[in-house]
Design a protein around this motif. Structure first.
Motif, short mmCIF file in Angstrom:
data_model
loop_
_atom_site.label_atom_id
_atom_site.label_comp_id
_atom_site.label_asym_id
_atom_site.label_seq_id
_atom_site.Cartn_x
_atom_site.Cartn_y
_atom_site.Cartn_z
N GLY A 385 0.80 -1.22 0.00
CA GLY A 385 0.00 0.00 0.00
C GLY A 385 0.84 1.27 0.00
N TYR A 386 2.06 1.18 0.49
CA TYR A 386 2.93 2.36 0.47
C TYR A 386 3.99 2.28 -0.63
N TYR A 387 4.68 1.15 -0.70
CA TYR A 387 5.80 1.04 -1.62
C TYR A 387 5.41 0.50 -3.00
N GLY A 388 4.15 0.11 -3.16
CA GLY A 388 3.73 -0.42 -4.45
C GLY A 388 3.49 0.67 -5.47
N ALA A 389 4.55 1.34 -5.90
CA ALA A 389 4.46 2.44 -6.85
C ALA A 389 5.02 2.00 -8.20
N THR A 390 4.60 2.69 -9.25
CA THR A 390 5.10 2.40 -10.59
C THR A 390 6.63 2.39 -10.61
N PHE A 391 7.20 1.43 -11.31
CA PHE A 391 8.64 1.23 -11.45
C PHE A 391 9.28 0.59 -10.22
N ASN A 392 8.48 0.26 -9.19
CA ASN A 392 9.07 -0.33 -7.98
C ASN A 392 8.64 -1.79 -7.79
N MET A 393 8.26 -2.46 -8.87
CA MET A 393 7.86 -3.86 -8.75
C MET A 393 9.01 -4.72 -8.22
N ARG A 394 10.23 -4.42 -8.62
CA ARG A 394 11.37 -5.20 -8.14
C ARG A 394 11.51 -5.08 -6.62
N GLY A 395 11.26 -3.88 -6.09
CA GLY A 395 11.36 -3.68 -4.65
C GLY A 395 10.31 -4.45 -3.87
N VAL A 396 9.05 -4.42 -4.31
CA VAL A 396 8.00 -5.13 -3.59
C VAL A 396 8.15 -6.64 -3.78
N LYS A 397 8.66 -7.07 -4.93
CA LYS A 397 8.92 -8.50 -5.12
C LYS A 397 10.01 -8.99 -4.17
N SER A 398 11.05 -8.18 -4.01
CA SER A 398 12.12 -8.54 -3.09
C SER A 398 11.59 -8.69 -1.67
N PHE A 399 10.73 -7.76 -1.25
CA PHE A 399 10.14 -7.86 0.09
C PHE A 399 9.29 -9.12 0.22
N TYR A 400 8.52 -9.42 -0.82
CA TYR A 400 7.67 -10.62 -0.80
C TYR A 400 8.52 -11.88 -0.66
N GLU A 401 9.57 -11.99 -1.44
CA GLU A 401 10.41 -13.19 -1.39
C GLU A 401 11.10 -13.33 -0.04
N GLN A 402 11.58 -12.22 0.50
CA GLN A 402 12.25 -12.28 1.80
C GLN A 402 11.26 -12.63 2.91
N ALA A 403 10.03 -12.10 2.84
CA ALA A 403 9.02 -12.44 3.84
C ALA A 403 8.68 -13.92 3.76
N LYS A 404 8.59 -14.44 2.53
CA LYS A 404 8.29 -15.86 2.35
C LYS A 404 9.41 -16.73 2.94
N ARG A 405 10.66 -16.35 2.71
CA ARG A 405 11.79 -17.10 3.24
C ARG A 405 11.82 -17.06 4.76
N SER A 406 11.52 -15.90 5.33
CA SER A 406 11.52 -15.79 6.79
C SER A 406 10.45 -16.68 7.41
N TRP A 407 9.28 -16.70 6.80
CA TRP A 407 8.19 -17.53 7.34
C TRP A 407 8.56 -19.01 7.25
N CYS A 408 9.12 -19.42 6.12
CA CYS A 408 9.52 -20.82 5.96
C CYS A 408 10.59 -21.20 6.98
N LYS A 409 11.55 -20.32 7.18
CA LYS A 409 12.65 -20.64 8.10
C LYS A 409 12.14 -20.88 9.51
N TRP A 410 11.25 -20.00 10.00
CA TRP A 410 10.84 -20.12 11.40
C TRP A 410 9.73 -21.14 11.58
N LEU A 411 8.98 -21.46 10.54
CA LEU A 411 8.08 -22.61 10.63
C LEU A 411 8.89 -23.90 10.69
N ASN A 412 10.01 -23.91 10.00
CA ASN A 412 10.87 -25.10 9.99
C ASN A 412 11.52 -25.33 11.35
#
Length: 444
Positions: A385-412
């Protein structure tokens, strides 16, 4: 019709309170240079009820330890007592409880936060409700912080339009004020708000909040300056101070003396000035520290810089970049091949956001998976909602991937067996899918 006090997103519950605010705003607009001597009479029991409704109930308790649940046990009596003390001038402003929080996850606790009592928050909110419609007629369009109907995204949009309007030749003065909330001079602040607020009841309680003191580790001391961050009234004080020190000065004294165009964009104490002339940029860069020093403020030399933001890079081979409100701004080409100003998540802010999610997953890995999923979805939606601006798809994708990795790590790590490998986690994501990265704010 456009509302006189701004397009507020959170509509007031009380029609009577809203009508009173509209009247204050109308009078302030009709008399731009007048001082208001009758403001306190607008505050009644219904006004305080509205102020209580807008006050956060889940915040930390102040020095008296009173929580919202305790205050609500006899709400009408407590509000009536507060109203009587406010009107009679017998209200005692309790000291704020000081805590230190880190600016970064895992960093040093170097940012001081003042925690007022619940009753103090209610009265501060009531006074802010008085001042907001008045000062909305005075504040300039360059100010975006802590104002109804205005936010950081609008400031970023104004900055983008200002730079694009100047074409490929542009200089940006990025300014950082050192410990702004701790260095505001009380004497100057009183002089500023008394230009418009001359009601003795209101000015008396404003003065009490400035002199309330700070309770730290059981010791009470009285700072000679500053407005503690965390109080409801502090952002209003901050805006009034910089309105006089910076906004009005730039509009009335600086711009008429410049050769080219200049645009000021300010959000609270963060601001940048965009120039079309290099000479103008250097002149303002030299005089700005003197202007701030006159009012007790200090420019952070290492964080303040004049950026040559010309598309060609000027003297350098690569165009310079600058950070503002969590984004890094830079020149780039659109899909149509046109040069435009792009913005991406600043490295520091992305690192902090990823770290916060990582620490949350670590602390809450024992909770049910469905509960974790719901909270993570809210965090991701908030980030988009804040960082999802035009030309910043790479930034929000990076956050998504890192959040996914963090969740997987601590569930493991919920058990010693480490029974959450990526194969199983991917199956889990089909049942509890995380929100996909998306662009929320588009500009062209």
């Amino acid at each position: 019709m456009e509302l006189l006090m701004g397009n507020t997103e959170d509509a007031l519950q009380s029609g009577s309170v809203y009508t009173k605010q509209q009247r204050i705003a109308k009078l302030a607009k009709q008399m731009p240079d007048a001082g208001f001597t009758s403001l306190a009479y607008y505050v009644d029991l219904e006004w305080l009820r509205e102020a209580y409704g807008q006050t956060r109930k889940d915040g930390a308790a102040g020095v008296d330890g009173v929580t919202a649940a305790q205050y609500e046990e006899d709400l009408e009596k407590n509000l009536s007592s507060l109203l009587e003390r406010f009107k009679s001038g017998s209200y005692f402003a309790p000291p704020v409880k000081r805590k230190y929080i880190p600016k970064e996850i895992g960093g040093e606790p170097i940012r001081p936060i003042g925690i007022p009592t619940l009753e103090d928050k209610i009265l501060q909110r009531a006074v802010v409700m008085l001042l907001a419609p008045l000062y909305e007629q005075d504040f300039l369009d360059c100010s975006y912080g802590f104002r109804p109907g205005r936010n950081a995204l609008q400031a970023l949009e104004a900055l983008w339009r200002a730079i694009m309007g100047m074409g490929s030749v542009c200089w940006v003065l990025e300014v950082d004020i050192k410990s702004y909330f701790d260095t505001v001079k009380h004497g100057y602040l009183r002089g500023f708000y008394k230009k418009r607020v001359r009601d003795g009841v209101v000015t008396r309680v404003l003065g009490k909040w400035l002199k309330a003191g700070v309770m730290e580790d059981g010791t009470l001391h009285y700072p000679k300056g500053g407005t503690p961050q965390g109080g409801v009234i502090s952002p209003r004080f901050a805006n009034i101070y910089l309105h006089e020190v910076l906004d009005v000065w730039c509009a009335r004294e600086v711009r008429p003396r410049l050769k080219g165009r200049a645009e000021l964009i300010r959000f609270a104490d963060d601001f940048v000035i965009v120039f079309s002339s290099e000479d103008d940029a250097h002149r303002v860069h030299e005089v700005l520290p003197e202007r701030f020093e006159r009012f007790g403020l200090t420019i952070h030399e290492t964080k303040t810089q004049l950026v040559d933001f010309r598309r060609s890079g000027g003297r350098n081979s690569e165009p310079e970049v600058f950070d503002f409100l969590g984004f890094t701004h830079y020149w780039g080409k659109s899909r149509k091949g046109k040069w435009v100003v792009k913005r991406k998540t600043a490295k520091k802010k992305l690192k902090q956001a990823v770290r916060r999610v990582y620490e949350w997953c670590k602390r809450n890995r024992h909770k049910p998976v469905k509960e974790q999923w719901r909270t993570l979805c809210r965090k991701l939606h908030g980030h988009y909602g804040y960082y999802g601006a035009t030309f910043n798809m790479r930034g929000v994708k990076s956050f998504y991937e890192q959040a996914k990795r963090s969740w997987c790590k601590w569930l493991n790590r919920r058990s010693r067996d480490k029974d959450m490998p990526w194969e199983r986690f991917n199956r889990l994501l089909k049942r509890y899918p995380l929100p996909a990265p998306r662009i929320v704010h588009q500009y062209s």
